[in-house]
Enzyme design. Structure first.
Site, PDB file in Angstrom:
ATOM      1  N   GLU A   1      26.612  19.982   6.768  1.00  0.00           N
ATOM      2  CA  GLU A   1      26.463  19.673   8.191  1.00  0.00           C
ATOM      3  C   GLU A   1      25.059  20.021   8.682  1.00  0.00           C
ATOM      4  OE1 GLU A   1      29.814  21.465  10.154  1.00  0.00           O
ATOM      5  OE2 GLU A   1      28.820  21.453  12.095  1.00  0.00           O
TER       6      GLU A   1
ATOM      7  N   CYS B   1      18.648  21.797  12.784  1.00  0.00           N
ATOM      8  CA  CYS B   1      19.306  22.971  12.218  1.00  0.00           C
ATOM      9  C   CYS B   1      19.873  22.554  10.856  1.00  0.00           C
ATOM     10  CB  CYS B   1      20.416  23.388  13.179  1.00  0.00           C
ATOM     11  SG  CYS B   1      21.463  24.691  12.538  1.00  0.00           S
TER      12      CYS B   1
ATOM     13  N   CYS C   1      29.780  29.478   2.467  1.00  0.00           N
ATOM     14  CA  CYS C   1      29.057  30.747   2.600  1.00  0.00           C
ATOM     15  C   CYS C   1      29.965  31.854   2.094  1.00  0.00           C
ATOM     16  CB  CYS C   1      28.721  30.986   4.076  1.00  0.00           C
ATOM     17  SG  CYS C   1      27.781  32.501   4.373  1.00  0.00           S
TER      18      CYS C   1
ATOM     19  N   CYS D   1      31.617  36.617   7.658  1.00  0.00           N
ATOM     20  CA  CYS D   1      31.627  37.042   9.069  1.00  0.00           C
ATOM     21  C   CYS D   1      32.885  36.517   9.756  1.00  0.00           C
ATOM     22  CB  CYS D   1      30.374  36.536   9.796  1.00  0.00           C
ATOM     23  SG  CYS D   1      28.850  37.169   9.092  1.00  0.00           S
TER      24      CYS D   1
ATOM     25  N   CYS E   1      32.898  33.250  12.092  1.00  0.00           N
ATOM     26  CA  CYS E   1      32.143  32.084  11.632  1.00  0.00           C
ATOM     27  C   CYS E   1      33.012  31.123  10.824  1.00  0.00           C
ATOM     28  CB  CYS E   1      30.952  32.537  10.797  1.00  0.00           C
ATOM     29  SG  CYS E   1      29.945  31.180  10.209  1.00  0.00           S
TER      30      CYS E   1
ATOM     31  N   CYS F   1      29.534  26.224  14.366  1.00  0.00           N
ATOM     32  CA  CYS F   1      28.849  25.896  13.101  1.00  0.00           C
ATOM     33  C   CYS F   1      29.875  25.786  11.988  1.00  0.00           C
ATOM     34  CB  CYS F   1      27.902  27.007  12.662  1.00  0.00           C
ATOM     35  SG  CYS F   1      26.970  27.772  13.943  1.00  0.00           S
TER      36      CYS F   1
HETATM   37  N1  SAH Z   1      23.857  32.993   7.675  1.00  0.00           N
HETATM   38  C1  SAH Z   1      22.903  33.009   8.765  1.00  0.00           C
HETATM   39  C2  SAH Z   1      22.930  31.726   9.577  1.00  0.00           C
HETATM   40  C3  SAH Z   1      24.227  31.577  10.305  1.00  0.00           C
HETATM   41  S1  SAH Z   1      24.412  30.561  11.690  1.00  0.00           S
HETATM   42  C4  SAH Z   1      23.173  34.202   9.638  1.00  0.00           C
HETATM   43  O1  SAH Z   1      24.189  34.863   9.450  1.00  0.00           O
HETATM   44  O2  SAH Z   1      22.362  34.499  10.493  1.00  0.00           O
HETATM   45  C5  SAH Z   1      23.403  31.109  12.959  1.00  0.00           C
HETATM   46  C6  SAH Z   1      23.991  32.124  13.953  1.00  0.00           C
HETATM   47  O3  SAH Z   1      25.235  31.722  14.511  1.00  0.00           O
HETATM   48  C7  SAH Z   1      24.235  33.471  13.308  1.00  0.00           C
HETATM   49  O4  SAH Z   1      23.746  34.460  14.172  1.00  0.00           O
HETATM   50  C8  SAH Z   1      25.741  33.537  13.229  1.00  0.00           C
HETATM   51  O5  SAH Z   1      26.187  34.859  13.166  1.00  0.00           O
HETATM   52  C9  SAH Z   1      26.125  32.820  14.486  1.00  0.00           C
HETATM   53  N2  SAH Z   1      27.494  32.297  14.522  1.00  0.00           N
HETATM   54  C10 SAH Z   1      28.260  31.863  13.513  1.00  0.00           C
HETATM   55  N3  SAH Z   1      29.459  31.456  13.956  1.00  0.00           N
HETATM   56  C11 SAH Z   1      29.444  31.624  15.288  1.00  0.00           C
HETATM   57  C12 SAH Z   1      30.389  31.369  16.320  1.00  0.00           C
HETATM   58  N4  SAH Z   1      31.580  30.892  16.057  1.00  0.00           N
HETATM   59  N5  SAH Z   1      30.015  31.649  17.575  1.00  0.00           N
HETATM   60  C13 SAH Z   1      28.789  32.150  17.865  1.00  0.00           C
HETATM   61  N6  SAH Z   1      27.864  32.399  16.940  1.00  0.00           N
HETATM   62  C14 SAH Z   1      28.180  32.150  15.660  1.00  0.00           C
END
Ligand code: SAH
Length: 349
Positions: free
Chosen positions: A93, A106, A113, A117, A120, A334
């Site tokens: 995506e 982006c 992944c 988290c 996510c 995301c």
């Molecule tokens: N792996 C990287 C990139 C992830 S996406 C990282 O962890 O930073 C970019 C941002 O979106 C990250 O800060 C991630 O923690 C956040 N993110 C992921 N899912 C989310 C969600 N459902 N709501 C808000 N932020 C989210």
């Protein structure tokens, strides 16, 4: 033997190969320009290269492009979400946001992944595989081709943990920022990480002046551990030390991402802790209203709580913004679009 993926090579690599092929070094620059400025999709089109060399290149290399599987365009603000299908059937995506300062893409760095988290969607089914350099690059190139417009900024904030695919991501940065090619300044590239401390230090030592965004999401280790497994490996203090090290090496101000989750990390006490942790430092904080994920229980903080949190940390002289939601009508956190597509495929839809 399978052909080499030429878009995964940087100019220096290409120069070495061209010399090995018994050609002059400057040919590499010509080829690189055809690939990254003219964006040709076959060697035949490289008209200032001899027919003989074009044929030899064609035997040795292939020029890979990404196939658009699905595209959604927001009627509200023009944000575009893309799904691409890779050679092995993987789906990834990407998102294009038409900001005033330029088109920002982006990109994903991995299919899935493994960071786990809790909020996510990208990590729900674990890691499928790392993306190659040309697959990361191809997302931006395919979007530019589809829109007929150039992209000026890249954020590595799609699916995947960029520092968990370190070599391919660094190679992507080298290729896309080369001024003999696409020439997107490293300063226009943001790399977001959940906090792989060793990777942050390695990035600092490379000295690339990209912007690092650290996904902090909590102001104390206990809270962070509840939502981010990486917090079991590194303390917040270790994360911050790595960020200050990077600032020292590159002079680039670090950004912190803080997604506000109702009742988890959004209380006035959390704001005070965060203020004390980074108040007065030369950093920027991006508050992100958490985007609810179907499969998870977590809820977004209310607007009032988000605003209260924001004003509370401003008192500590922290440069803070609340992230604007883009493409609300085609939204989904995301990785959600990808997950839905994978589910549909599994159900034969
Ligand atoms: N792996 C990287 C990139 C992830 S996406 C990282 O962890 O930073 C970019 C941002 O979106 C990250 O800060 C991630 O923690 C956040 N993110 C992921 N899912 C989310 C969600 N459902 N709501 C808000 N932020 C989210």
């Amino acid at each position: 033997m399978s052909k080499l993926d030429i878009l995964s090579y940087n100019l220096e690599n290409l120069e070495e190969i061209i010399l090995e092929m018994g050609e002059s070094k400057f040919r590499a620059k010509q080829i690189f320009r055809w690939l990254h400025i003219d964006r040709v999709e076959s060697f035949e089109e490289m008209t200032n290269i001899s027919k003989d060399l074009r044929e030899r290149l064609d035997e040795k290399f292939e020029i890979k492009t990404l196939e658009i599987h699905k595209r959604l365009i927001s009627k509200i603000d023009g944000t575009r979400k893309y799904l691409f299908k890779l050679e092995d059937g993987q789906i990834i995506e990407s998102v294009m946001m038409p900001y005033k300062h330029g088109n920002t893409v982006c990109v994903s760095s991995q299919a899935g992944c493994r960071m786990g988290c809790k909020f996510c969607a990208s990590t729900l089914n674990g890691l499928d595989r790392n993306l190659t350099t040309s697959e990361i690059l191809g997302q931006s190139y395919a979007i530019e081709k589809d829109m007929g417009e150039r992209v000026s900024h890249i954020v590595l904030m799609g699916s995947g943990e960029p520092l968990d695919n370190f070599d391919n991501v660094m190679q992507f940065i080298r290729v896309i920022s080369d001024d003999n090619g696409t020439n997107i300044s490293k300063r226009n590239i943001t790399l977001s990480t959940c906090g792989l401390v060793d990777g942050i230090k390695k990035l600092a030592d490379l000295g690339f002046p990209v912007t690092l965004a650290l996904s902090l999401h909590a102001a104390d280790d206990e809270t962070r551990k509840k939502i981010m497994p990486i917090a079991n490996k590194y303390t917040i203090q270790e994360e911050l030390d790595a960020c200050w090290y990077l600032f020292e090496k590159t002079g680039r101000r670090v950004s912190f991402e803080y997604s506000l989750i109702n009742g988890v990390n959004d209380s006035p006490e959390d704001a005070v802790k965060l203020g004390k942790l980074i108040g007065g430092k030369n950093v920027h904080i991006n508050l992100i209203p958490m985007n609810p994920v179907d499969e998870r229980e977590l809820e977004q903080s209310t607007k009032q709580r988000i605003e209260a949190f924001c004003s509370a940390i401003e008192k500590y002289h922290i440069n803070v913004t609340i992230r604007r939601e883009m493409g609300r009508d085609i939204n989904g956190a995301c990785g959600q679009l990808r997950n839905r597509e994978l589910k549909n495929e599994a159900n034969g839809e």
